[in-house]
Design a protein around this motif. Sequence first.
Motif, mmCIF file in Angstrom:
data_model
loop_
_atom_site.group_PDB
_atom_site.id
_atom_site.type_symbol
_atom_site.label_atom_id
_atom_site.label_comp_id
_atom_site.label_asym_id
_atom_site.label_seq_id
_atom_site.Cartn_x
_atom_site.Cartn_y
_atom_site.Cartn_z
ATOM 1 N N ASP A 1 40.474 11.056 -39.201
ATOM 2 C CA ASP A 1 39.427 11.616 -39.826
ATOM 3 C C ASP A 1 37.979 11.255 -39.397
ATOM 4 O O ASP A 1 37.757 10.235 -38.795
ATOM 5 C CB ASP A 1 39.264 11.317 -41.280
ATOM 6 N N ASP B 1 33.959 15.536 -41.607
ATOM 7 C CA ASP B 1 34.563 16.237 -42.683
ATOM 8 C C ASP B 1 35.722 16.928 -41.918
ATOM 9 O O ASP B 1 36.597 17.622 -42.427
ATOM 10 C CB ASP B 1 33.623 17.415 -43.160
ATOM 11 N N ARG B 2 36.202 16.522 -40.766
ATOM 12 C CA ARG B 2 37.098 16.970 -39.993
ATOM 13 C C ARG B 2 38.469 16.008 -39.981
ATOM 14 O O ARG B 2 38.100 14.952 -39.979
ATOM 15 C CB ARG B 2 36.980 17.305 -38.675
ATOM 16 N N ARG B 3 39.574 16.503 -40.412
ATOM 17 C CA ARG B 3 40.945 15.774 -40.263
ATOM 18 C C ARG B 3 41.831 16.434 -38.894
ATOM 19 O O ARG B 3 42.165 17.383 -38.958
ATOM 20 C CB ARG B 3 42.061 16.072 -41.563
#
Length: 295
Positions: free
Chosen positions: A49, A52-54
Motif C-alpha cells: 500500500d 491510495d494505491r495497492r
Amino acid sequence: MAIFLTKESKVLVQGMTGGEGMKHTRRMLAADTDVVGGVNPRKAGLVVDIGDRRLPVFGSVAAGVGSTGADVCVVLVPPAHVRSAVTEAVDAGIGLAVVVTEGVPVHDTVAFTDHARRRGTRVVGPNCPGLITPGQSDAGIIPADITKPGPIGLVSKSGTLTYELMHELRDTGFSTCVGIGGDPVVGTTHIDCLQAFEDDPDTRLIVLIGEIGGDAEERAAAYIRDHVTKPVVAYIAGFTAPEGRTMGHAGAIVSGSSGTATAKKAALEAAGVRVGSTPTETARLAEGVLGGLQG
C-alpha cells in the motif's frame, strides 16, 4: 508528444520492496506515473500500500507483464543483480528498461545492453537518474516538481546537471528529459536522444549536457552536423578538471586533447551548437535561441 516515455507507459519497479525502491516508487506515483507493481521473487504475492494505491509484487517480470501489460521497468536492485534483472526484463518483452543502479560492472553492462539491443529493448543507464516527460510520467529518480511541460528536449550524462538545467529552464519547460548516465558503456546515447528529439514534432530545441572523458560528445557533434536540423545548445562539465584524471563518472581517462572539455566544446561549436560556460549561461542561451524561433 514525448520520447521514450508517455502517460500511457505502465511501469514495473524491480526492487520496489527495498528502502530505495519504496521511496522512489512513492515519488513516481506522486508524479502521476502509472506504476502497476513491483518485482521480487522472494516476496511474490505481497501487496504494498502506497498512498491510495495497492501495488502487487510479482515473482518475475514475465508475471508482471502478463498481469498488468507493463512495458517499462525501473531497475533499483544492487549492482551484482542488475545483469540478471535487465536480462529478465528483456526476455519478458519490456520495451524500456531504466537502470538507476550505480556501480554495475562494465562487462555486465556490455552483456545486457547487447542482449537488449538484439531483442529490441531500449536501456537507459546504468548509473542514471532515468527520464521524465513532465506532466505525463517519471521513470527513475528525477524530481518531478522542478519543471513543467514545454518545447525543450534535454539529454544529459550528469544526473545533478539534469536537475539544474530543468530548474533553470522551469519557466519554459521540457518535452522529455533523459539522464543517460556517465558510465563507460550505457544503453542509450546522446545520439539516440538527438535522433528521437529531431523526430519529435513538439521538441523545438535540444539541450545537451556532456562531461570530460571519452568521445561521446564529439560523436554527437558529428551527428548534429549531419542529421539534426533543430537548434542545439550544450554545456560541458569539466573545464577546470586536471588532465590525466578520471573525474567522477565521466566514463574515461582524459589523454592529450581527446576527451577534454575544450576539445568537446570545439567539436560542438564547429557543428553549429552554442555552448555555455556555466549551466546558468547555457539556460540563458537556450531561452534566447527559443525566443528567436518564436519571434
